[in-house]
Structures are given as C-alpha cells and as structure tokens.
Write a protein that holds these residues in place. Structure first.
Motif, short mmCIF file in Angstrom:
data_model
loop_
_atom_site.label_atom_id
_atom_site.label_comp_id
_atom_site.label_asym_id
_atom_site.label_seq_id
_atom_site.Cartn_x
_atom_site.Cartn_y
_atom_site.Cartn_z
N PHE A 87 32.15 41.89 39.23
CA PHE A 87 31.91 43.03 38.37
C PHE A 87 30.57 43.68 38.67
O PHE A 87 30.48 44.91 38.84
CB PHE A 87 31.95 42.60 36.90
CG PHE A 87 31.81 43.72 35.92
CD1 PHE A 87 32.91 44.45 35.52
CD2 PHE A 87 30.58 44.04 35.39
CE1 PHE A 87 32.79 45.49 34.61
CE2 PHE A 87 30.43 45.08 34.49
CZ PHE A 87 31.54 45.81 34.10
N VAL A 88 29.51 42.89 38.75
CA VAL A 88 28.17 43.44 38.94
C VAL A 88 28.05 44.16 40.28
O VAL A 88 27.58 45.30 40.36
CB VAL A 88 27.10 42.34 38.81
CG1 VAL A 88 25.74 42.83 39.29
CG2 VAL A 88 27.00 41.87 37.37
N VAL A 89 28.51 43.51 41.35
CA VAL A 89 28.38 44.13 42.68
C VAL A 89 29.32 45.33 42.81
O VAL A 89 28.91 46.41 43.25
CB VAL A 89 28.67 43.10 43.78
CG1 VAL A 89 28.65 43.76 45.16
CG2 VAL A 89 27.64 41.97 43.73
N GLY A 90 30.59 45.15 42.43
CA GLY A 90 31.54 46.24 42.56
C GLY A 90 31.17 47.44 41.72
O GLY A 90 31.25 48.60 42.16
N LYS A 91 30.73 47.20 40.48
CA LYS A 91 30.42 48.31 39.60
C LYS A 91 29.05 48.93 39.90
O LYS A 91 28.82 50.09 39.56
CB LYS A 91 30.49 47.85 38.14
CG LYS A 91 31.91 47.56 37.68
CD LYS A 91 32.82 48.75 37.91
CE LYS A 91 34.24 48.53 37.43
NZ LYS A 91 35.12 49.69 37.70
N THR A 92 28.15 48.19 40.54
CA THR A 92 26.92 48.82 41.01
C THR A 92 27.25 49.85 42.09
O THR A 92 26.70 50.96 42.12
CB THR A 92 25.94 47.77 41.55
OG1 THR A 92 25.59 46.86 40.49
CG2 THR A 92 24.66 48.42 42.06
N ALA A 93 28.18 49.48 42.99
CA ALA A 93 28.65 50.44 43.98
C ALA A 93 29.33 51.62 43.30
O ALA A 93 29.17 52.78 43.72
CB ALA A 93 29.59 49.76 44.96
N SER A 94 30.11 51.35 42.25
CA SER A 94 30.76 52.44 41.52
C SER A 94 29.75 53.38 40.87
O SER A 94 29.99 54.59 40.77
CB SER A 94 31.70 51.87 40.45
OG SER A 94 32.79 51.20 41.04
N CYS A 95 28.64 52.83 40.40
CA CYS A 95 27.58 53.68 39.83
C CYS A 95 27.11 54.70 40.86
O CYS A 95 26.97 55.90 40.56
CB CYS A 95 26.39 52.82 39.39
SG CYS A 95 26.63 51.87 37.88
N ALA A 96 26.87 54.24 42.08
CA ALA A 96 26.43 55.15 43.14
C ALA A 96 27.52 56.18 43.44
O ALA A 96 27.24 57.37 43.63
CB ALA A 96 26.09 54.36 44.40
N ALA A 97 28.78 55.73 43.45
CA ALA A 97 29.89 56.65 43.71
C ALA A 97 29.98 57.72 42.62
O ALA A 97 30.18 58.91 42.91
CB ALA A 97 31.19 55.87 43.80
N MET A 98 29.81 57.32 41.35
CA MET A 98 29.88 58.29 40.26
C MET A 98 28.73 59.27 40.31
O MET A 98 28.89 60.47 40.03
CB MET A 98 29.90 57.57 38.92
CG MET A 98 31.16 56.78 38.63
SD MET A 98 32.68 57.76 38.67
CE MET A 98 33.30 57.35 40.31
N ALA A 99 27.53 58.79 40.64
CA ALA A 99 26.37 59.68 40.73
C ALA A 99 26.57 60.72 41.83
O ALA A 99 26.28 61.92 41.64
CB ALA A 99 25.11 58.87 41.00
N LEU A 100 27.08 60.30 42.98
CA LEU A 100 27.33 61.22 44.08
C LEU A 100 28.47 62.18 43.76
O LEU A 100 28.45 63.35 44.16
CB LEU A 100 27.62 60.44 45.36
CG LEU A 100 26.42 59.72 45.97
CD1 LEU A 100 26.87 58.69 46.99
CD2 LEU A 100 25.46 60.72 46.60
N THR A 101 29.48 61.69 43.04
CA THR A 101 30.58 62.56 42.63
C THR A 101 30.09 63.64 41.68
O THR A 101 30.45 64.81 41.79
CB THR A 101 31.70 61.74 41.98
OG1 THR A 101 32.18 60.76 42.91
CG2 THR A 101 32.85 62.62 41.54
N PHE A 102 29.26 63.25 40.72
CA PHE A 102 28.66 64.23 39.81
C PHE A 102 27.91 65.30 40.59
O PHE A 102 28.09 66.52 40.37
CB PHE A 102 27.71 63.54 38.84
CG PHE A 102 26.69 64.45 38.22
CD1 PHE A 102 27.07 65.38 37.26
CD2 PHE A 102 25.36 64.41 38.62
CE1 PHE A 102 26.13 66.25 36.70
CE2 PHE A 102 24.43 65.27 38.06
CZ PHE A 102 24.82 66.20 37.11
#
Length: 420
Positions: free
Chosen positions: A94-109
């Motif tokens: 969860f921590v590693v996968g969702k940290t990557a997701s955080c970056a993906a969401m920031a770039l998508t925004f």
C-alpha cells in the motif's frame, strides 16, 4: 514521552466524502481507455466483475474496521488476524504503490491545469499545498474533500449530458450484441476488470483513518458501503455514456475518453468544464492518498516495520506529521524526476495484494465480529488473485519485485535485531 494518539473528529458524512474523493479520482477520466483496449465493449462486463470483487473487498474492510478501529487499515488487520508478515505485505504494498499513485495524481492534475512547460512545478506545488492541508488536521482534509467531490460530480454530470447529446445526434446509435461483449475474450475482460478495479480502490482510505472516526464500529462500515454504492452508479453511467458517444475503438484510442465523449455534442464550453473536473478529481485523490499513506506509515512505524521516528503525532493538530512530511518529500522527488501517469496497472497490483490480505483476514474472523457470509471474503480473495495475475505482465513483474524488496528488507531488519 509517549506520542499523542490521533483525534476522533470525523462523522459519517466526512468519512463518505473522503471515500468518494479517493474513488472519484483521475481513474474515472483515464481508466476506461486501457480497459477498452483490453476488452472493447466488454469493458462493461469488466466493470461488473471489478465491482463484484470490490464489493467483497469493501465488506471485508468494513467488517475488520469495526473490530480494529485504529490507523493502518489492512496492515493492522493482517497483523492481528494472520500474523506480522501478512500485515507487512499489505502495508508495504500500500505505502509504496500509493506513493507512486500520489505522483501520478499530481502529474495528472498538472496535465489538465498547467500551461505547457509548467506541469512539474505546478504538480510539486499541488503536493506541497495538499500536504500542508493535511498537516493542519483531518477536519481540514474533510472540508476540502467535500468541495472537491462536489465539483467533480457536477463536471461529470455535464460531461455525461454532453456525451448523451452527442450520441443522440449521431447518425447511428451504438448497438451492443452478446458477441460484442465478448470480443476481447475472457482474458481481455479480466484484464479490463483489473484495470478498472483501480477506480474502486479508494474506500481503503476510510479504513486507514479508523482512529479518527467517531463511533467507528458503526460509522466506518456504513461509510464504506455508501461511498462504494455511489461510485458504482457514477462509474456505470459514465462508462455507458462514453461508449454510446465514442464506440469502443475511439474510446480505446483516446487519451481522455470523458472529454472526447463530451466533445461529440459540439458545445465549445464543455471542454474546460471537463478539464476542471479532471483536475479536481486528481486533486481529491491526491489529498486522500497523502492522508491514507500517512496513516498506514504511522501504523507500520508503531510496530517498527518502518523507522520508529515516523510514529510521532503532532501534539496540537493530531496528525502523523513526520510521516506526511516524508511522503510529501518522496512524492515531490518522484514528480520532479519521473512520469508515473501510466502506473495504473502497477498500483492495481499493489492494491489487489492489499485486499487479498484483507479478505483472508476477514475470513478468519468468527462469532460476533462476522457481519457478512463467510463465502464473501473467499470470493473477494479469489477475485483479487485472478485480477492481479491478468494485469499487463509489466505490472505483475513490477509489483512482485516491489513486494519482494519489502519482504527482503523486513527479513534483514529482523535478522539484524536478533544478532543484537
């Protein structure tokens, strides 16, 4: 001196909106294209399968959260019901996968909101700003999430109406036969389900905040169920509108199927509305992700599965401030030097592993702790395994490698502690 605990400040409405903010993220604007590539119109069956697996996972999470109303979600549940290694597997994924997701969401925004050349600076500014919102307490997070979710739902409603007008004005309506639904074959449908599961995974954020919800045994199960049902309806409506307006081939070829479907109406003002909705959705997901990863990091640090200094709770704001600062720094570095917007499959693998552990833990519960039929978590566990293994092979290999690195880290740490 012992670190203070988190404060129970969230009611039912707050918890539901946090779940909605996490689930109505950029997935609704991006996940349908790769799902259509895998299954064509069969993505509708994939959406049904993803919803069934997600429902089983949601009920398992709700059942466990009622008994273990503390921060950490499935990391805590896995440790309590199955043992420390199972809990670590869930927490690390969860921590590693969702940290990557955080970056993906920031770039998508930033892709929707920033002028050319300013994407990364704006993405970093978003990460830092939302990290600051989380710093000042969970009630600030809940208040901002309510605003974001309202904006996203209004923009999606406009997009669906526009797509419907475009489909109605087309020369030939989209007709779907049973053969069309299975054109991608069983494997394609399962792969689309695994990709679409990414869009449902946000209800975990409610469980990870179990230490901050009032009357958690009652509120958390209700909040998970309500948020999940609302999102199922929204996603089904959006999926049908996109396919009706574009057809499966154009949906698969589009980088932004919601905007493309809305554009078929020919209304010039719709495109900026959809862009605002997509940007807001990415921000809502990012806000919920930072909060959820922070709480799971806190729980792992309390058990020394991550460095103990991360278990600190701010004495005034009652948030895991050190954990959230570390997450903001890590996400900022990822945003500055990588582009993880294509990480849907990787994130899905980590989340499916997380819920596999949740389902196995829920199956172990007996007596008054059991709220749902015993076969339901088994269905959820089987679904998680099947969907994980039918993801694109790059996602499976990448996700398995990340889990192996985490398990190796824990083994080395325990071995070092025994030697001491």
């Amino acid at each position: 001196m012992a670190s203070p605990s988190l404060a129970r400040r969230l009611g039912l409405g707050d918890a539901v909106f946090i779940g909605l903010g996490a689930m109505l993220g950029a997935g609704v604007f991006s996940a349908f294209a790769p799902a259509a590539q895998a299954a064509g119109v069969g993505l509708l069956l994939g959406l049904v399968l993803a919803g069934i697996v997600a429902y089983a996972n949601a009920t398992s999470s709700a059942q466990l959260a009622a008994v273990y109303p503390t921060s950490g979600g499935t990391y805590v549940y896995g440790r309590a019901e199955l043992g420390p290694w199972w809990g670590f597997l869930a927490g690390w994924g969860f921590v590693v996968g969702k940290t990557a997701s955080c970056a993906a969401m920031a770039l998508t925004f930033a892709a929707y909101a920033a002028p050319d050349g300013w994407e990364r600076p704006l993405a970093i500014a978003a990460v830092v700003s939302l990290g600051a919102v989380n710093w000042f307490g969970i009630t600030r997070t809940a208040q901002l999430t309510r605003i974001i979710v309202t904006v996203v739902l209004l923009c999606l409603a406009v997009a669906v109406i526009a797509a419907g007008a475009g489909a109605a004005g087309a020369s030939a309506a989209l007709s779907v036969t049973a053969a069309d639904l299975f054109v991608g074959g069983p494997y394609g449908i399962l792969q689309s389900a695994g990709l679409l599961f990414f869009a449902f995974a946000g209800y975990a954020r409610i469980a990870t905040m179990g230490e901050e919800v009032r009357d958690p045994a009652r509120v958390i199960p209700r909040a998970i169920t309500l948020a999940f049902l609302i999102v199922v309806v929204v996603y089904a409506v959006v999926a049908v509108a996109i396919l009706a307006a574009l057809g499966p081939e154009a949906t698969a070829a589009s980088s932004d199927p919601v905007a493309a479907a809305a554009a078929t109406a020919g209304w010039a003002w719709v495109d900026p509305v959809v862009r605002i909705g997509a940007a807001a959705a990415a921000l809502g997901a990012l806000l919920a992700l930072i909060a959820g990863v922070g709480r799971t990091t806190l729980a792992m640090a309390r058990e020394r599965d991550l460095p103990a200094f991360l278990s600190a709770v701010h004495p005034r704001w009652r948030v895991p401030h050190r954990a959230e600062v570390l997450i903001v720094v890590a996400v900022t570095l990822l945003v500055a030097f990588t582009d993880l917007r294509s990480a849907i499959g990787f994130s899905s693998f980590g989340v499916l592993t997380y819920y596999l552990v949740a389902n196995l833990a829920a199956h172990r519960q007996t007596g008054s702790a059991r709220r749902y039929p015993r076969w339901l978590p088994l269905l959820g566990a089987a679904g998680c395994v099947v969907l994980a293994l039918t993801l694109p092979w790059q996602s499976v290999i990448g996700g398995a490698a990340v889990l192996a690195i985490g398990l190796g880290y824990r083994f080395a740490r325990l071995r070092r502690n025994r030697r001491r």
